[in-house]
Design a protein around this motif. Structure first.
Motif, mmCIF file in Angstrom:
data_model
loop_
_atom_site.group_PDB
_atom_site.id
_atom_site.type_symbol
_atom_site.label_atom_id
_atom_site.label_comp_id
_atom_site.label_asym_id
_atom_site.label_seq_id
_atom_site.Cartn_x
_atom_site.Cartn_y
_atom_site.Cartn_z
ATOM 1 N N ILE A 70 -21.930 -101.112 -38.805
ATOM 2 C CA ILE A 70 -22.150 -100.782 -40.219
ATOM 3 C C ILE A 70 -23.635 -100.444 -40.381
ATOM 4 O O ILE A 70 -24.493 -101.318 -40.198
ATOM 5 C CB ILE A 70 -21.763 -101.957 -41.135
ATOM 6 N N PRO A 71 -23.951 -99.189 -40.719
ATOM 7 C CA PRO A 71 -25.367 -98.776 -40.690
ATOM 8 C C PRO A 71 -26.255 -99.571 -41.645
ATOM 9 O O PRO A 71 -27.425 -99.799 -41.327
ATOM 10 C CB PRO A 71 -25.312 -97.304 -41.121
ATOM 11 N N ILE A 72 -25.712 -100.030 -42.798
ATOM 12 C CA ILE A 72 -26.608 -100.664 -43.775
ATOM 13 C C ILE A 72 -26.773 -102.161 -43.534
ATOM 14 O O ILE A 72 -27.521 -102.812 -44.244
ATOM 15 C CB ILE A 72 -26.122 -100.420 -45.223
ATOM 16 N N ALA A 73 -26.048 -102.708 -42.537
ATOM 17 C CA ALA A 73 -26.140 -104.158 -42.318
ATOM 18 C C ALA A 73 -27.398 -104.498 -41.525
ATOM 19 O O ALA A 73 -27.788 -103.768 -40.622
ATOM 20 C CB ALA A 73 -24.901 -104.645 -41.577
ATOM 21 N N ARG A 74 -28.045 -105.612 -41.896
ATOM 22 C CA ARG A 74 -29.272 -106.046 -41.215
ATOM 23 C C ARG A 74 -29.156 -107.544 -40.962
ATOM 24 O O ARG A 74 -28.750 -108.301 -41.852
ATOM 25 C CB ARG A 74 -30.468 -105.744 -42.119
ATOM 26 N N ILE A 75 -29.461 -107.966 -39.741
ATOM 27 C CA ILE A 75 -29.267 -109.370 -39.392
ATOM 28 C C ILE A 75 -30.603 -109.981 -38.978
ATOM 29 O O ILE A 75 -31.363 -109.384 -38.218
ATOM 30 C CB ILE A 75 -28.245 -109.520 -38.251
ATOM 31 N N LEU B 283 -19.693 -84.644 -36.817
ATOM 32 C CA LEU B 283 -19.851 -84.837 -38.260
ATOM 33 C C LEU B 283 -19.165 -86.114 -38.731
ATOM 34 O O LEU B 283 -19.704 -86.853 -39.542
ATOM 35 C CB LEU B 283 -19.273 -83.644 -39.018
ATOM 36 N N SER B 284 -17.979 -86.384 -38.216
ATOM 37 C CA SER B 284 -17.248 -87.510 -38.786
ATOM 38 C C SER B 284 -17.608 -88.832 -38.126
ATOM 39 O O SER B 284 -17.483 -89.872 -38.751
ATOM 40 C CB SER B 284 -15.738 -87.267 -38.699
ATOM 41 N N GLU B 285 -18.042 -88.821 -36.849
ATOM 42 C CA GLU B 285 -18.245 -90.092 -36.161
ATOM 43 C C GLU B 285 -19.712 -90.453 -35.959
ATOM 44 O O GLU B 285 -20.073 -91.608 -35.939
ATOM 45 C CB GLU B 285 -17.556 -90.060 -34.799
ATOM 46 N N TYR B 286 -20.543 -89.471 -35.737
ATOM 47 C CA TYR B 286 -21.925 -89.779 -35.370
ATOM 48 C C TYR B 286 -22.917 -89.529 -36.505
ATOM 49 O O TYR B 286 -23.818 -90.311 -36.728
ATOM 50 C CB TYR B 286 -22.366 -88.949 -34.151
ATOM 51 N N ALA B 287 -22.754 -88.393 -37.193
ATOM 52 C CA ALA B 287 -23.770 -87.995 -38.172
ATOM 53 C C ALA B 287 -23.834 -88.998 -39.312
ATOM 54 O O ALA B 287 -22.811 -89.565 -39.713
ATOM 55 C CB ALA B 287 -23.432 -86.613 -38.715
ATOM 56 N N ASP B 288 -25.039 -89.224 -39.841
ATOM 57 C CA ASP B 288 -25.113 -90.111 -41.003
ATOM 58 C C ASP B 288 -24.748 -89.319 -42.256
ATOM 59 O O ASP B 288 -24.608 -88.104 -42.235
ATOM 60 C CB ASP B 288 -26.483 -90.794 -41.102
ATOM 61 N N LYS B 289 -24.557 -90.070 -43.326
ATOM 62 C CA LYS B 289 -24.027 -89.486 -44.557
ATOM 63 C C LYS B 289 -24.851 -88.302 -45.042
ATOM 64 O O LYS B 289 -24.324 -87.290 -45.468
ATOM 65 C CB LYS B 289 -23.994 -90.551 -45.653
ATOM 66 N N ARG B 290 -26.181 -88.437 -44.953
ATOM 67 C CA ARG B 290 -27.035 -87.404 -45.519
ATOM 68 C C ARG B 290 -26.885 -86.098 -44.756
ATOM 69 O O ARG B 290 -26.724 -85.025 -45.327
ATOM 70 C CB ARG B 290 -28.499 -87.865 -45.504
ATOM 71 N N PHE B 291 -26.881 -86.218 -43.410
ATOM 72 C CA PHE B 291 -26.757 -85.012 -42.598
ATOM 73 C C PHE B 291 -25.410 -84.356 -42.840
ATOM 74 O O PHE B 291 -25.302 -83.150 -43.046
ATOM 75 C CB PHE B 291 -26.914 -85.366 -41.116
ATOM 76 N N ARG B 292 -24.369 -85.176 -42.844
ATOM 77 C CA ARG B 292 -23.021 -84.670 -43.072
ATOM 78 C C ARG B 292 -22.944 -83.981 -44.434
ATOM 79 O O ARG B 292 -22.286 -82.955 -44.586
ATOM 80 C CB ARG B 292 -22.074 -85.864 -43.033
#
Lengths: 265, 487
Positions: A70-75, B283-292
């Motif tokens: 989860i990209p926004i999670a920070r531990i 696009l669906s698995e690697y890119a982050d939301k902003r890039f996508r």
């Protein structure tokens, strides 16, 4: 000799498998877990209970670093398994997850055959040298998950075609197949009917002999049935932790008492 | 009254009806909307619907039928001696219509009074009509003038009848619905019914149109096969139409065209499927939301470029480049138009089709699948290869077949990129052509719709239609058959 072994076993039972120190988890701006310290023993079932949103699942997902996805999670803080910090740079989360298996809330078999579902982990980690060994791993894992007798004649049938309880046991077999040391279960019975729940609970009893099992559950009766230790989480804090019998009969904290007597949650 | 004014009066009537209907409903409930069966607006809408719908339907039907009926009546008064065959009668009737229309226009512009128009003589009519901008093919003779006058009379009578009937219909709808309004009248249900009819109508139009297209192609194709043997068409390896339209000198074999079509489509798919699929996975698995967020719309811009622009790109950039860089040095030919050029450019055009659809499909794979795989210690690419792509495969195959249908039906890129020479060859640097290009070339210019050289276009079109239909059915079958039942 025999005596020595007894002593060893006792010590083994009390041996700390997972130790968490000052663990904080943030989802973006939300402070989901606040300063959790806990020692989880080996070869025991530890239950995490608490109202929805209290952070018990979040903490569980820290133990195999699933929160990394989860990209926004920070531990923050340390979690040690066998004295080794799993958040150390040198630890590969992919390897860690093979050692710390996980079973999810909803049965999530892959859209593959029953055989391939169980063989998935051993294949990607190269645990079997040949087909015969892989067959053996699959059979052992399915036996451990108490599913072998039901599916042995249709190993090539899709795993998604099984009933809910069978699917969940398939997921347990899948997790067991990589020979993990710790098994994390995130409300494994919440999508199952009472009969399937009973089967899975019996299975947890047996799994305890080989693994350290940590289970998150909403059902207090389930926690009292399957676990030896129980931790109560409340609003991101771990309020109380102790022998399951103690927690349920003699809670020290008022919040725990309110929860288990049904006043909140 | 002209149709426009008729429409305006219907609209006004509907508006008045809506207001009155609403008022009457409110009055019947003593001013308390809660006493009504439906919301007050439904009563108004109900009146408006019954005023407009029947009137508009009849008006539409009338506009189609009136010219047909009048023409039949007028044609029957034209003496048989004035024409030889149906074609000549058609030409004559066209003149009749033009003269009648010219006279009407002259009256409308004030060049002639109604009486003058009625009494107009054949002698100088052509010149006088030319003055107001109506060109008549030949001198107006008495036969035509007589028919034209008859035409005008019938037409004006029919116009009057149309106005009266439509207005009566609208008024009848008005009175009928307004009189039925009452506290308990279920206006809401009848509006609901109207919505249902509207929706059914919309879907039926699409189906009927498809059916109509197929039927018209089918009839022309049958015409073609009456003049040209089907076995020659399907199995001859030569495409060599003679444009004289005389004699059986033409060879109209579909195989060279089909070969070109499939060859170019294959290259296009070889380009677009890997690139599109990999882009979708990124696009669906690697890119982050902003890039996508900005990459996906950007990729979809490719789909919005008109194919003729791609064709230009093929013609002036890719074609010469391929010839100079690969084909000429390797001795594979020195044509700038080649299968490779068209295939490459078409492949680029298809990338967004594959990527956009696959991206949506991959995104639809539940997160639980990914969690399950990561939870077992799989890496991201292992998860994608072994869990996500297999789970999304039916949808991806569907996307690819859709792209294939597009490739097979593409025309412009082929004309400019691959040329128009029908040929069977394995060398991808040779010019070849496709079915669609030949359909265009057989139908452009001076065509005679009774010669096989023209009619072959319909047979080609129908064959193409059957092929793409087959592909679509196959796509549907694959998607249904192999769709994984994940929750």
């Amino acid at each position: 000799m025999n005596d020595m072994r007894f002593v060893e076993r006792t010590v083994g039972n009390e041996e700390v498998k997972i130790a968490a120190r000052g663990v904080h988890v943030y989802y973006g701006d939300t402070h989901a877990i606040k300063d959790v310290n806990i020692d989880i023993a080996d070869k025991m079932v530890t239950a995490f209970i608490g109202p929805s949103g209290c952070g018990k699942s979040t903490f569980l997902r820290c133990i195999n670093r699933m929160n990394d996805t989860i990209p926004i999670a920070r531990i923050e803080g340390d979690i040690m398994i066998d004295g080794e910090d799993i958040y150390d740079r040198r630890v590969d989360p992919v390897q860690l997850r093979a050692k710390v298996g996980m079973v999810f809330q909803k049965p999530n078999p892959f859209p593959k055959s029953i055989y391939d579902n169980v063989a998935y982990g051993p294949k990607i980690h190269g645990l079997a040298r040949n087909k015969a060994e892989l067959d053996e791993i699959v059979e052992t894992s399915l036996r451990r998950a108490a599913l072998w007798d039901e599916v042995k004649d249709r190993l090539q049938a899709p795993g998604t075609g099984l009933s809910g309880g069978q699917q969940q046991r398939l997921c347990i077999a899948r997790a067991v197949a990589t020979s993990p040391e710790v098994l994390l279960m995130d409300e494994p019975c919440s999508a199952l009917d009472p009969i399937a729940t009973d089967q899975v609970e019996n299975l947890i009893h047996e799994l305890r002999e080989r693994y350290s099992v940590v289970i998150v559950t909403h059902s207090m009766s389930q926690a009292s049935r399957v676990s030896q230790r129980t931790a109560y989480f409340h609003l991101g804090e771990m309020v109380e932790y102790g022998e399951t019998g103690d927690i349920f009969t003699n809670p020290r904290d008022q919040r725990t008492e309110n929860y288990i007597t049904g006043r909140i949650g | 009254m002209s149709p426009l004014w008729l429409l305006v009066s219907i609209a006004v009537l509907a508006l008045i009806g809506a207001v009155i209907g609403r008022r009457k409903a409110m009055a019947s409930a003593g001013g308390d909307a809660r006493e009504l069966h439906s919301l007050p607006n439904y009563y108004g809408a109900n009146v408006a619907l019954l005023v407009t719908a029947p009137a508009l339907l009849v008006l539409a039907a009338w506009m189609i039928l009136q010219p047909m009926l009048i023409e039949g009546r007028v044609a029957s008064i034209v003496p048989d001696a004035a024409y030889q065959d149906a074609g000549a009668l058609n030409l004559l009737m066209a003149d009749v219509r033009r003269v009648a229309g010219g006279l009407d226009l002259a009256v409308a512009q004030g060049a002639l009074t109604a009486q003058e128009a009625h009494d107009a003589e054949a002698t100088d009519l052509r010149a006088r009509l030319a003055e107001i901008g109506v060109a008549v093919g030949s001198e107006v003779d008495t036969v035509i003038l007589e028919a034209a006058q008859r035409y005008r009379v019938l037409d004006s009578r029919a116009d009057l009848a149309r106005t009266v009937v439509i207005l009566i219909l609208a008024l009848a709808g008005f009175i009928f619905t307004v009189s039925r309004i009452d506290r308990t009248y279920r206006a809401r249900n009848s509006v609901e019914l109207a919505v249902l009819v509207l929706l059914i109508g919309a879907s039926t139009i699409a189906i009927l149109t498809t059916f109509g297209i197929v039927m018209s192609m089918l009839f022309e194709t049958m015409n073609f096969f009456r003049q040209y043997p089907a076995s020659e068409f399907f199995f001859s390896t030569t495409w060599d139409p003679s444009f004289s339209g005389r004699g059986g000198a033409s060879e109209l074999g579909i195989l060279p065209l089909l070969w070109g079509t499939l060859y170019i489509s294959l290259i296009a798919l070889l380009v677009s499927v890997p690139i599109g699929l990999f882009a979708a996975i990124y696009l669906s698995e690697y890119a982050d939301k902003r890039f996508r967020g900005f990459a996906k719309p950007l990729l979809e811009v490719l789909a919005g470029i008109p194919t003729i622009v791609y064709g230009l790109f093929a013609l002036i950039t890719v074609g010469p480049l391929l010839r100079d860089a690969i084909a000429s040095p390797l001795g594979l030919g020195n044509s700038a138009s080649s299968v490779m050029t068209a295939g490459l450019v078409m492949g680029i055009m298809l990338i967004p089709f594959v990527s956009s659809l696959s991206d949506d499909i991959i995104n639809a794979v539940p997160q639980a699948m990914r969690d399950g795989s990561y939870g077992l210690g799989a890496t991201q690419s292992e998860t994608i290869r072994q869990v996500i792509v297999p789970a999304a495969l039916p949808g991806i195959v569907g996307a690819i077949l859709l792209a294939a249908s597009r490739a097979i039906g593409e025309t412009m890129i082929v004309v400019l990129g691959a040329g128009a020479a029908a040929r069977i060859d394995v060398n991808p640097f040779e010019a070849m052509t496709t079915v669609t290009v030949k359909i265009v070339s057989q139908l452009t210019g001076d065509t005679d719709f009774s010669s096989p050289e023209t009619l072959v276009a319909f047979a080609l079109g129908l064959t193409l239609f059957v092929i793409t239909l087959g592909l679509n059915v196959l796509a549907l079958y694959i998607v249904r058959r192999y769709r994984e039942q994940y929750e």
